[in-house]
Design a protein around this motif. Structure first.
Motif, PDB file in Angstrom:
ATOM      1  N   THR A  37      -0.804  -8.651 -10.137  1.00  9.41           N
ATOM      2  CA  THR A  37      -0.699  -7.068  -9.981  1.00  9.41           C
ATOM      3  C   THR A  37      -1.051  -6.780 -11.671  1.00  9.41           C
ATOM      4  O   THR A  37      -1.794  -5.544 -11.280  1.00  9.41           O
ATOM      5  N   GLU A  38      -1.685  -7.330 -12.408  1.00 16.15           N
ATOM      6  CA  GLU A  38      -2.760  -7.018 -13.166  1.00 16.15           C
ATOM      7  C   GLU A  38      -4.512  -7.164 -13.360  1.00 16.15           C
ATOM      8  O   GLU A  38      -4.959  -6.939 -13.792  1.00 16.15           O
ATOM      9  N   ILE A  39      -4.205  -8.718 -12.885  1.00 13.23           N
ATOM     10  CA  ILE A  39      -6.180  -8.839 -12.659  1.00 13.23           C
ATOM     11  C   ILE A  39      -6.012  -8.576 -10.570  1.00 13.23           C
ATOM     12  O   ILE A  39      -7.234  -8.169 -10.525  1.00 13.23           O
ATOM     13  N   THR A 157     -10.367 -21.324 -22.040  1.00 15.30           N
ATOM     14  CA  THR A 157      -8.654 -20.957 -23.260  1.00 15.30           C
ATOM     15  C   THR A 157      -9.130 -19.642 -23.512  1.00 15.30           C
ATOM     16  O   THR A 157      -8.478 -18.905 -23.992  1.00 15.30           O
ATOM     17  N   ARG A 158     -10.752 -19.944 -24.093  1.00  9.90           N
ATOM     18  CA  ARG A 158     -10.498 -18.861 -25.380  1.00  9.90           C
ATOM     19  C   ARG A 158     -11.233 -17.425 -24.301  1.00  9.90           C
ATOM     20  O   ARG A 158     -10.856 -16.357 -24.901  1.00  9.90           O
ATOM     21  N   TYR A 159     -11.888 -17.576 -23.204  1.00 11.03           N
ATOM     22  CA  TYR A 159     -11.817 -16.547 -22.208  1.00 11.03           C
ATOM     23  C   TYR A 159     -10.572 -16.323 -22.172  1.00 11.03           C
ATOM     24  O   TYR A 159     -10.188 -14.784 -22.060  1.00 11.03           O
ATOM     25  N   LEU A 160      -9.660 -16.860 -21.718  1.00  9.65           N
ATOM     26  CA  LEU A 160      -7.562 -16.315 -21.039  1.00  9.65           C
ATOM     27  C   LEU A 160      -7.497 -15.550 -22.820  1.00  9.65           C
ATOM     28  O   LEU A 160      -6.443 -14.491 -22.626  1.00  9.65           O
ATOM     29  N   LEU A 163      -8.506 -12.092 -22.681  1.00  9.76           N
ATOM     30  CA  LEU A 163      -8.348 -11.179 -21.779  1.00  9.76           C
ATOM     31  C   LEU A 163      -6.051 -10.894 -21.753  1.00  9.76           C
ATOM     32  O   LEU A 163      -5.642 -10.022 -20.878  1.00  9.76           O
ATOM     33  N   GLY A 164      -5.695 -11.669 -22.960  1.00  8.44           N
ATOM     34  CA  GLY A 164      -4.358 -11.438 -23.642  1.00  8.44           C
ATOM     35  C   GLY A 164      -3.477 -12.698 -22.526  1.00  8.44           C
ATOM     36  O   GLY A 164      -2.658 -12.158 -22.819  1.00  8.44           O
TER      37      GLY A 164
END
Length: 287
Positions: A37-39, A157-160, A163-164
């Protein structure tokens, strides 16, 4: 990879496919809904959910052929082993290939022309580059964008987190034998219903799968979800016992794995663990 594609950092994909074993933790399904839904939706990327059935129900159904999970076996003579890992092929790879053939316009048993090809992205990071392999069928070309970008698990992990999505859960069956003690404790301490579910399943498969028992091919030993080879409700998931340390010969990597499980999630082409004990045929039958 879905987020990278949706943001335009990677090329836009035609589809994202999730192979559902039917027995994922509730947190995984909730996360998948959020991704969709969000991406994915705003980027115009369809998320397709495919399945070959419910692995838990199939294991307990005497009328269903069951592709075995890698269960820990304790034979009558005290020797230890594991059953063959067939679940990844049956519940992950098979339904994905079926859907890919349909998307290409050549559902089984039609032959796919030599010039028809799908580029399939697989989310293996540099930490597990050794798992990057070519496809085993001509109509698929495996591509590993994270490795090409030089991204490690920490980079992902940092990228996720940016994005919250820092709370992204591992995808694996609720009762996967490759769980470490930390994951078993997490299920027990945060989701009583799911803990009761895996405890009941562990007890139900003690003598082997229902189909084998119904046809008279009983397991000549006992099967367990936990590597200690005791009932999950009694397994030493709160600490590493002295006996376990002795069996592991105090190798730090093995102690780490006992606590945290095999690294990674349950990717169709990079299952989070490999059977390192002697595997036995037909759900561990020793006859």
């Amino acid at each position: 990879m879905l987020a990278l594609s949706a943001e335009g950092i990677l090329p836009k994909v035609d589809y994202a496919i999730f192979a559902d074993t039917g027995w994922e933790p509730a947190a995984v399904y909730k996360h998948l809904d959020r991704l969709e839904t969000e991406i994915a939706r705003s980027a115009g990327i369809p998320v397709l959910r495919v399945s070959s059935g419910n692995i838990r129900d199939d294991a307990l159904d005497p009328n269903h052929r069951f592709a075995s999970m890698p269960l820990y076996i304790l034979n009558q003579d005290g020797k230890q082993g594991m059953t063959r890992r067939q679940c990844t092929g049956e519940y992950k790879i098979k339904p994905i290939k079926k859907k890919v053939r349909e998307l290409l316009g050549y559902p089984y048993p039609q032959r796919i022309p030599k010039d028809v090809l799908v580029e399939q992205w697989i989310g293996i990071s540099t930490d597990e580059f050794h798992r990057a392999k070519d496809a085993d069928v001509r109509y698929m070309k495996n591509v590993h964008p994270l490795i090409e970008m030089g991204w490690s698990r920490s980079d992902c992990t940092r990228y996720l987190a940016s994005l919250g999505l820092a709370d992204t859960p591992k995808s694996s069956c609720l009762g996967c034998p490759f769980h470490g003690n930390a994951q078993w404790r997490h299920i027990r301490d945060t989701s009583p219903e799911e803990w009761q579910d895996v405890v009941e399943f562990d007890a139900a498969i003690r003598k082997g799968n229902a189909r084998a028992n119904a046809t008279g091919n009983k397991l000549l030993g006992q099967a367990f979800l936990h590597r200690s080879r005791v009932p999950l409700s009694e397994a030493p998931i709160d600490h590493v016992t002295a006996a376990e340390r002795a069996a592991l010969q105090d190798e730090l990597t093995d102690v780490y794995e006992l606590e945290h499980g095999v690294a990674g999630g349950c990717s169709p082409w990079a299952c989070r663990g490999e059977v390192d004990a002697p595997a036995q045929d037909d759900f561990g039958l020793t006859s």
